[in-house]
Scaffold this motif. Structure first.
Motif, PDB file in Angstrom:
ATOM      1  N   LYS A 162      -6.685 -21.707 -35.534  1.00 50.96           N
ATOM      2  CA  LYS A 162      -5.478 -21.759 -34.719  1.00 50.96           C
ATOM      3  C   LYS A 162      -4.926 -23.188 -34.667  1.00 50.96           C
ATOM      4  O   LYS A 162      -3.722 -23.405 -34.810  1.00 50.96           O
ATOM      5  CB  LYS A 162      -5.776 -21.254 -33.311  1.00 50.96           C
ATOM      6  CG  LYS A 162      -4.573 -21.249 -32.407  1.00 50.96           C
ATOM      7  CD  LYS A 162      -4.925 -20.760 -31.016  1.00 50.96           C
ATOM      8  CE  LYS A 162      -3.706 -20.864 -30.119  1.00 50.96           C
ATOM      9  NZ  LYS A 162      -4.017 -20.612 -28.728  1.00 50.96           N
ATOM     10  N   GLY A 163      -5.804 -24.158 -34.474  1.00 53.04           N
ATOM     11  CA  GLY A 163      -5.374 -25.546 -34.413  1.00 53.04           C
ATOM     12  C   GLY A 163      -4.803 -26.029 -35.730  1.00 53.04           C
ATOM     13  O   GLY A 163      -3.802 -26.756 -35.766  1.00 53.04           O
ATOM     14  N   LEU A 164      -5.416 -25.617 -36.836  1.00 50.59           N
ATOM     15  CA  LEU A 164      -4.923 -26.006 -38.156  1.00 50.59           C
ATOM     16  C   LEU A 164      -3.563 -25.367 -38.433  1.00 50.59           C
ATOM     17  O   LEU A 164      -2.669 -26.020 -38.967  1.00 50.59           O
ATOM     18  CB  LEU A 164      -5.933 -25.613 -39.236  1.00 50.59           C
ATOM     19  CG  LEU A 164      -5.692 -26.190 -40.622  1.00 50.59           C
ATOM     20  CD1 LEU A 164      -5.676 -27.712 -40.595  1.00 50.59           C
ATOM     21  CD2 LEU A 164      -6.739 -25.691 -41.586  1.00 50.59           C
ATOM     22  N   ASP A 165      -3.386 -24.116 -38.022  1.00 50.27           N
ATOM     23  CA  ASP A 165      -2.085 -23.455 -38.177  1.00 50.27           C
ATOM     24  C   ASP A 165      -1.013 -24.159 -37.345  1.00 50.27           C
ATOM     25  O   ASP A 165       0.126 -24.318 -37.790  1.00 50.27           O
ATOM     26  CB  ASP A 165      -2.178 -21.981 -37.788  1.00 50.27           C
ATOM     27  CG  ASP A 165      -2.953 -21.154 -38.802  1.00 50.27           C
ATOM     28  OD1 ASP A 165      -3.135 -21.619 -39.949  1.00 50.27           O
ATOM     29  OD2 ASP A 165      -3.393 -20.034 -38.441  1.00 50.27           O
ATOM     30  N   SER A 218      -9.183 -29.343 -32.544  1.00 50.54           N
ATOM     31  CA  SER A 218      -8.047 -28.515 -32.952  1.00 50.54           C
ATOM     32  C   SER A 218      -7.922 -28.455 -34.471  1.00 50.54           C
ATOM     33  O   SER A 218      -7.481 -27.455 -35.014  1.00 50.54           O
ATOM     34  CB  SER A 218      -6.742 -29.033 -32.333  1.00 50.54           C
ATOM     35  OG  SER A 218      -6.375 -30.266 -32.901  1.00 50.54           O
ATOM     36  N   ILE A 219      -8.308 -29.500 -35.166  1.00 51.77           N
ATOM     37  CA  ILE A 219      -8.222 -29.492 -36.625  1.00 51.77           C
ATOM     38  C   ILE A 219      -9.302 -28.594 -37.232  1.00 51.77           C
ATOM     39  O   ILE A 219      -9.108 -28.021 -38.294  1.00 51.77           O
ATOM     40  CB  ILE A 219      -8.330 -30.928 -37.183  1.00 51.77           C
ATOM     41  CG1 ILE A 219      -7.085 -31.719 -36.779  1.00 51.77           C
ATOM     42  CG2 ILE A 219      -8.467 -30.931 -38.689  1.00 51.77           C
ATOM     43  CD1 ILE A 219      -7.105 -33.159 -37.209  1.00 51.77           C
ATOM     44  N   LEU A 275      -1.054 -27.341 -36.505  1.00 50.18           N
ATOM     45  CA  LEU A 275      -0.803 -28.616 -37.176  1.00 50.18           C
ATOM     46  C   LEU A 275       0.135 -28.411 -38.372  1.00 50.18           C
ATOM     47  O   LEU A 275       1.079 -29.178 -38.573  1.00 50.18           O
ATOM     48  CB  LEU A 275      -2.116 -29.253 -37.627  1.00 50.18           C
ATOM     49  CG  LEU A 275      -1.996 -30.567 -38.392  1.00 50.18           C
ATOM     50  CD1 LEU A 275      -1.333 -31.649 -37.540  1.00 50.18           C
ATOM     51  CD2 LEU A 275      -3.376 -31.027 -38.866  1.00 50.18           C
ATOM     52  N   LYS A 276      -0.098 -27.369 -39.160  1.00 53.24           N
ATOM     53  CA  LYS A 276       0.778 -27.065 -40.292  1.00 53.24           C
ATOM     54  C   LYS A 276       2.208 -26.805 -39.819  1.00 53.24           C
ATOM     55  O   LYS A 276       3.170 -27.264 -40.431  1.00 53.24           O
ATOM     56  CB  LYS A 276       0.252 -25.860 -41.076  1.00 53.24           C
ATOM     57  CG  LYS A 276      -0.987 -26.140 -41.884  1.00 53.24           C
ATOM     58  CD  LYS A 276      -1.441 -24.880 -42.609  1.00 53.24           C
ATOM     59  CE  LYS A 276      -2.644 -25.116 -43.478  1.00 53.24           C
ATOM     60  NZ  LYS A 276      -3.037 -23.928 -44.241  1.00 53.24           N
ATOM     61  N   GLU A 277       2.349 -26.057 -38.743  1.00 58.55           N
ATOM     62  CA  GLU A 277       3.679 -25.752 -38.204  1.00 58.55           C
ATOM     63  C   GLU A 277       4.367 -27.027 -37.715  1.00 58.55           C
ATOM     64  O   GLU A 277       5.562 -27.226 -37.945  1.00 58.55           O
ATOM     65  CB  GLU A 277       3.551 -24.732 -37.057  1.00 58.55           C
ATOM     66  CG  GLU A 277       4.866 -24.214 -36.546  1.00 58.55           C
ATOM     67  CD  GLU A 277       5.601 -23.321 -37.532  1.00 58.55           C
ATOM     68  OE1 GLU A 277       6.826 -23.213 -37.398  1.00 58.55           O
ATOM     69  OE2 GLU A 277       4.977 -22.740 -38.436  1.00 58.55           O
ATOM     70  N   LYS A 278       3.607 -27.893 -37.080  1.00 61.17           N
ATOM     71  CA  LYS A 278       4.160 -29.160 -36.599  1.00 61.17           C
ATOM     72  C   LYS A 278       4.620 -30.023 -37.776  1.00 61.17           C
ATOM     73  O   LYS A 278       5.717 -30.596 -37.750  1.00 61.17           O
ATOM     74  CB  LYS A 278       3.114 -29.909 -35.769  1.00 61.17           C
ATOM     75  CG  LYS A 278       3.599 -31.203 -35.186  1.00 61.17           C
ATOM     76  CD  LYS A 278       2.515 -31.843 -34.328  1.00 61.17           C
ATOM     77  CE  LYS A 278       3.006 -33.131 -33.708  1.00 61.17           C
ATOM     78  NZ  LYS A 278       1.981 -33.765 -32.873  1.00 61.17           N
ATOM     79  N   ILE A 279       3.803 -30.111 -38.816  1.00 62.99           N
ATOM     80  CA  ILE A 279       4.173 -30.887 -40.009  1.00 62.99           C
ATOM     81  C   ILE A 279       5.421 -30.296 -40.648  1.00 62.99           C
ATOM     82  O   ILE A 279       6.356 -31.014 -41.013  1.00 62.99           O
ATOM     83  CB  ILE A 279       2.997 -30.936 -41.009  1.00 62.99           C
ATOM     84  CG1 ILE A 279       1.863 -31.802 -40.443  1.00 62.99           C
ATOM     85  CG2 ILE A 279       3.445 -31.453 -42.372  1.00 62.99           C
ATOM     86  CD1 ILE A 279       0.564 -31.731 -41.229  1.00 62.99           C
TER      87      ILE A 279
END
Length: 144
Positions: free
Chosen positions: A111-114, A106-107, A116-120
């Protein structure tokens, strides 16, 4: 009698033309055109700042792979950088947890990085108690 009628009709036409002109000026210059898209609020530019979180290093799940990167938060609000600085240990812990509980696959995907950014972003907003964090930037990212 005919000149009186002509004068009255001329005055009425002049007044109607004047009213149409004034209405046109008001509609063109004073009211926004379209679906309300040109109000003062939408023209006001939102000022953002970048707040440096720094280097983050952590293992990713149980994969045996490691992440190292440099992270910035994009924030609004004049007092937000001070709030972030005050809560930095909790924020770094949250970021490290978010990355370390992610999957390597996912990293490495956009899509996975986006996500992760949203989660952070959401986690940091929850920690500081505002919605002032509007983005997350990874300026360095090494996956090993």
């Amino acid at each position: 009698m005919d000149s009186k009628k002509f004068t009255i009709i001329s005055i009425i036409i002049f007044v109607l033309s004047l009213l149409v002109f004034i209405a046109t000026v008001v509609l063109v210059f004073l009211k926004p055109v379209g679906g309300g898209g040109d109000t003062k609020e939408s023209k006001k530019k939102i000022v953002t700042q970048n707040v440096e979180i720094g280097d983050i290093s952590t293992q990713i799940g149980s994969s045996g792979r490691y992440y190292k990167g440099h992270i910035y938060l994009v924030v609004t609000g004049k007092k937000t950088p001070a709030s972030i600085e005050q809560m930095m240990p909790q924020i770094k812990d949250s970021i490290i947890s978010s990355i370390s509980y992610s999957e390597v696959s996912s990293i490495t995907s956009k899509k996975g990085l986006d996500e992760l950014k949203e989660k952070i972003k959401n986690n940091v907003n929850e920690i500081i108690g505002t919605e002032d964090v509007v983005g997350v930037l990874f300026t360095e990212s090494i996956l090993q």
